[in-house]
Scaffold this active site. Structure first.
Site, PDB file in Angstrom:
ATOM      1  N   SER A 144       0.840  -1.201   0.000  1.00 55.43           N
ATOM      2  CA  SER A 144       0.000   0.000   0.000  1.00 55.43           C
ATOM      3  C   SER A 144       0.878   1.256   0.000  1.00 55.43           C
ATOM      4  CB  SER A 144      -0.956  -0.051   1.182  1.00 55.43           C
ATOM      5  OG  SER A 144      -1.965   0.923   1.073  1.00 55.43           O
ATOM      6  N   ASP A 271      -9.993  -4.365  -5.090  1.00 61.36           N
ATOM      7  CA  ASP A 271      -9.423  -3.616  -3.971  1.00 61.36           C
ATOM      8  C   ASP A 271     -10.306  -2.404  -3.687  1.00 61.36           C
ATOM      9  OD1 ASP A 271      -7.879  -1.863  -2.338  1.00 61.36           O
ATOM     10  OD2 ASP A 271      -6.023  -2.740  -3.104  1.00 61.36           O
ATOM     11  N   HIS A 300      -7.604  -5.398  -0.369  1.00 60.07           N
ATOM     12  CA  HIS A 300      -6.477  -4.501  -0.121  1.00 60.07           C
ATOM     13  C   HIS A 300      -5.554  -5.118   0.917  1.00 60.07           C
ATOM     14  CE1 HIS A 300      -4.430  -0.635  -0.289  1.00 60.07           C
ATOM     15  NE2 HIS A 300      -4.286  -0.711   1.024  1.00 60.07           N
TER      16      HIS A 300
END
Length: 326
Positions: A144, A271, A300
């Site tokens: 991320s 996601d 995610h």
């Protein structure tokens, strides 16, 4: 070119949408068999970073070092970090999971903290590790926000990247921060947004207590999205005129074409954090170095599997250790 057409990830049947695939691994996964050794790295500007090492036993051959970067408001103890570190150790790699400024259980000393475009600290950590003389090969991994920092680092100035860096693998990366900040504000994503803002507000209050008179807390509870928070705090604390200027500078998407080492980017199509602009198919199609994989599922920073290892871990190890990336 490196658009990975085939993916071998299949989510467990009970995780039947992107939200479950995101939340369940984050809240209920445990990875007990990782033992960190912490090192305090003092920085040239008077601040510090906490580095969590997971080294192989002396009798095992070492295939190199992997440096792992965590997500927004995360740290080295998160299950996705520990799972990746365990997989890397099993593949014969020492692992260094570093905690950003203000993360890892301690508030940093300076007014500034960390942000998603700050590659200087990653460069310092990497060079500090290589200075031990223990490693001839290094690999970068990120999740991320940490994936965004990793991609930007690799692409903004390829000549700065040490020759020891062989490959990289990143997962669930918001390569377009402007669009991502809007996307996470959608009604169905409010649970994530509120959780992030709660943690960020707590950090700002801790900073105000540490540095009296230097942080304005007026209106902090009225900040309802990332744009507002970044306009009031992230941007000015780190030298940007506005959140928009910060997003423009920090978004890794604009640096992808500059990457010169084989790099795997895996963004699941379901996601909940990522808008369409975070699937850089055109760049991957024209780059010999950026390998984009977009599995239909994964959520995610999820990619859960029924076995002990997750798909992200198996995929990263396979890519980093392959003779020819694919």
């Amino acid at each position: 070119m490196p658009l990975v057409a085939e993916t071998h990830y299949q989510s467990p049947f009970y995780l039947f949408n992107g939200h479950l695939q995101t939340i369940v691994p984050s809240l209920w996964r445990t990875v007990p068999d990782v033992a960190y050794q912490r090192e305090r790295l003092e920085l040239p500007d008077g601040d510090f970073l906490n580095l969590d090492w997971s080294r192989l036993p002396e009798h095992r051959p070492i295939n190199g070092l992997a440096i792992v970067s965590h997500g927004l408001e995360g740290d080295a103890s998160r299950p996705y970090m520990r799972g990746m570190v365990r997989a890397l150790n099993r593949a014969g790699l020492d692992a260094l999971a570093w905690n950003y400024r203000s993360c890892g259980g301690e508030m940093n000393r300076l007014l500034r903290s960390y942000h998603l475009g700050d590659t200087e600290d990653l460069d310092l950590v990497l060079r500090h590790a290589l200075a031990t003389g223990r490693y001839q090969r290094a690999y970068l991994l990120g999740f991320s926000a940490g994936g965004n920092v990793t991609l930007k680092y690799l692409g903004e100035d390829a000549a700065r990247v040490p020759a020891e860096v062989q490959r990289a693998a990143v997962f669930s990366v918001p390569t377009d921060l402007q669009a991502s900040s809007v996307h996470i504000g959608r009604l169905q994503n409010q649970v994530y947004l509120r959780r992030f803002l709660k943690s960020l507000r707590e950090k700002v209050r801790a900073k105000a207590e540490l540095l009296p008179g230097q942080v304005d807390l007026e209106g902090i509870e009225e900040l309802r999205d990332f744009q507002q928070f970044d306009d009031k705090y992230t941007a000015p604390m780190h030298g940007f005129d506005s959140a928009d200027a910060y997003y423009q500078y920090a978004s890794s998407g604009r640096y992808l074409s500059g990457i010169k080492v084989p790099t795997l980017l895996v963004n699941a199509q379901n996601d909940p954090f990522l808008p369409a602009s975070c699937y850089p198919r055109e760049v991957a199609a024209s780059s010999p170095f950026v390998f984009l994989e977009t599995p239909p599922e994964g959520g995610h920073v999820g990619f859960a599997e029924s076995s002990g290892e997750y798909y992200s871990e198996r995929r990263a190890v396979a890519f980093l250790t392959a003779a020819v990336p694919a």
